[in-house]
Design a protein around this motif. Sequence first.
Motif, PDB file in Angstrom:
ATOM      1  N   LEU A 278      14.074  12.809   2.824  1.00  0.00           N
ATOM      2  CA  LEU A 278      13.889  12.475   4.159  1.00  0.00           C
ATOM      3  C   LEU A 278      12.643  11.932   4.444  1.00  0.00           C
ATOM      4  O   LEU A 278      11.734  12.781   4.162  1.00  0.00           O
ATOM      5  CB  LEU A 278      14.242  13.403   5.091  1.00  0.00           C
ATOM      6  N   LEU A 279      12.487  10.652   4.841  1.00  0.00           N
ATOM      7  CA  LEU A 279      11.186  10.227   5.319  1.00  0.00           C
ATOM      8  C   LEU A 279      11.153  10.476   6.859  1.00  0.00           C
ATOM      9  O   LEU A 279      11.903   9.954   7.681  1.00  0.00           O
ATOM     10  CB  LEU A 279      11.270   8.559   5.158  1.00  0.00           C
TER      11      LEU A 279
ATOM     12  N   MET B  49       0.939  -1.368   0.074  1.00  0.00           N
ATOM     13  CA  MET B  49      -0.161   0.033  -0.027  1.00  0.00           C
ATOM     14  C   MET B  49       0.909   1.372  -0.142  1.00  0.00           C
ATOM     15  O   MET B  49       0.597   2.262  -0.525  1.00  0.00           O
ATOM     16  CB  MET B  49      -0.791   0.037   1.187  1.00  0.00           C
ATOM     17  N   ALA B  50       1.934   1.366   0.712  1.00  0.00           N
ATOM     18  CA  ALA B  50       2.640   2.413   0.869  1.00  0.00           C
ATOM     19  C   ALA B  50       3.643   2.680  -0.300  1.00  0.00           C
ATOM     20  O   ALA B  50       3.729   4.018  -0.765  1.00  0.00           O
ATOM     21  CB  ALA B  50       3.770   2.211   2.121  1.00  0.00           C
ATOM     22  N   TYR B  51       4.071   1.737  -1.192  1.00  0.00           N
ATOM     23  CA  TYR B  51       4.636   1.689  -2.297  1.00  0.00           C
ATOM     24  C   TYR B  51       3.700   2.359  -3.234  1.00  0.00           C
ATOM     25  O   TYR B  51       4.005   3.093  -4.073  1.00  0.00           O
ATOM     26  CB  TYR B  51       5.173   0.264  -2.942  1.00  0.00           C
TER      27      TYR B  51
ATOM     28  N   GLN C 182      15.603  -1.534  12.021  1.00  0.00           N
ATOM     29  CA  GLN C 182      15.865  -2.979  11.456  1.00  0.00           C
ATOM     30  C   GLN C 182      15.470  -2.887   9.703  1.00  0.00           C
ATOM     31  O   GLN C 182      16.049  -3.228   9.086  1.00  0.00           O
ATOM     32  CB  GLN C 182      15.203  -4.118  11.917  1.00  0.00           C
ATOM     33  N   VAL C 183      14.121  -2.159   9.622  1.00  0.00           N
ATOM     34  CA  VAL C 183      13.878  -2.104   8.123  1.00  0.00           C
ATOM     35  C   VAL C 183      15.034  -1.313   7.643  1.00  0.00           C
ATOM     36  O   VAL C 183      15.452  -1.750   6.391  1.00  0.00           O
ATOM     37  CB  VAL C 183      12.492  -1.497   7.994  1.00  0.00           C
ATOM     38  N   CYS C 184      15.621  -0.437   8.038  1.00  0.00           N
ATOM     39  CA  CYS C 184      16.270   0.366   7.400  1.00  0.00           C
ATOM     40  C   CYS C 184      17.795  -0.297   7.142  1.00  0.00           C
ATOM     41  O   CYS C 184      18.298  -0.116   5.896  1.00  0.00           O
ATOM     42  CB  CYS C 184      16.766   1.685   7.997  1.00  0.00           C
TER      43      CYS C 184
ATOM     44  N   VAL D 129       5.059   0.086   6.359  1.00  0.00           N
ATOM     45  CA  VAL D 129       5.075   1.195   5.545  1.00  0.00           C
ATOM     46  C   VAL D 129       5.992   1.906   5.392  1.00  0.00           C
ATOM     47  O   VAL D 129       6.414   2.268   3.974  1.00  0.00           O
ATOM     48  CB  VAL D 129       4.139   2.239   6.382  1.00  0.00           C
ATOM     49  N   VAL D 130       7.311   1.919   6.130  1.00  0.00           N
ATOM     50  CA  VAL D 130       8.430   2.651   5.856  1.00  0.00           C
ATOM     51  C   VAL D 130       9.165   1.718   4.681  1.00  0.00           C
ATOM     52  O   VAL D 130       9.895   2.152   3.678  1.00  0.00           O
ATOM     53  CB  VAL D 130       9.335   2.659   7.248  1.00  0.00           C
TER      54      VAL D 130
END
Length: 387
Positions: A34-35, A15-17, A94-96, A55-56
Amino acid sequence: MPQVYVFKDREPAQMAYDAMAQIFREDPSNLSVLLKVNTGFRGPAASGLCTHPEVVRGLVRFLKDQDTKKIYVGDSSIVGVDSVEALKSAGIWQVCQEEGVECLNLDDSGMEERTIPGGVMVSSLKMSCLPFQVDRLVSVPVMKTHMYAGVTLSIKNLKGCLYQKDKTRLHRIKQAPPDIRKGKCLDYGIMDLTKICYPDYVVIDGVVAMEGFGPSGGTPVNMGLVLASRDALSADLTAIQLMGMEADDIPHLNLIRENRGLDLKDIQVFPEDYRKWARRFQLASEHDLHLSFPNPKVVDRGACSACHAAMVQFFRYHHQEYLEGPDATLIFGGDATEADCQGEGRMVLVGNCTAKLRGEGRAFCKGCPPVPSQIARTIDAGVTLDD
């Protein structure tokens, strides 16, 4: 005409993409982005407290697929919360790491004081540097109610760009607002902030939202939504309708709408029947600590989010200790007065803003913000404790 897109009931990252793909229509190969997520508090991932990590992930993957020159993800938490620890506990750090992008505390980029043109409540604010150094700023808040601002969405999320203790400044303005019928000092202060800091894009995380005593002590709400727009104000006005409110229910949004000259009729929302997904959120004003926890009593006089979070945590972990007494009143917030300190039982001043009221018979728990366990110790002792 500003456009807002609403996505429902798909995998959060997808959804975010898709949301970002709908609104981001430029070549970012020479751009830094910058997010700006919402990790003002330390808490578990996907709980409605902070931006959903998936989402990130979806936003990062979109920007990577567009060969974006540089991607940052970050926030600066409320006073008293370690920003990196908050990013880690929310699952964003962790996602980053997994996606190979930089995740950081915005305050580590340094500070610059920005003059506010036509400032109403403040003439300048201290800001973290990075939001002004990047080419594009994307606000990525989680959808929440807020005890003072009504809601915290893409515009309120910008308070995380304020540098360190300047985050509390808009809560401590010692002058009357121009028109109290239109909003409180904080509402006008948020409007001032938007004059120097306004995002280029917005993706609102409504996957797991929060209602009730937000922004830190509310209840998770599974909405399964993501909203996106190139206009933050239009996105927020759409989001509050999905939260069961009308478009003119939130004072700071009304003030910003008036300041920016936005006509509600000009906002286009896709799909047009988006309000079929609305749910009435319990407001923070409808959730009273006195009703849930009759002792200790609470007197809140303009406390900032940091003190509020400490108080919520105190009740969460210590309220059972006071079901049988001792009777006590906790007073916090910079607007507390002598009149608030009159009453029976132990009077406990909480937080550095109340130090001016110290006197015989009143205990004082220092801190900015205070530590919940220290609040409990001060109540038990009935006197000020020296660390």
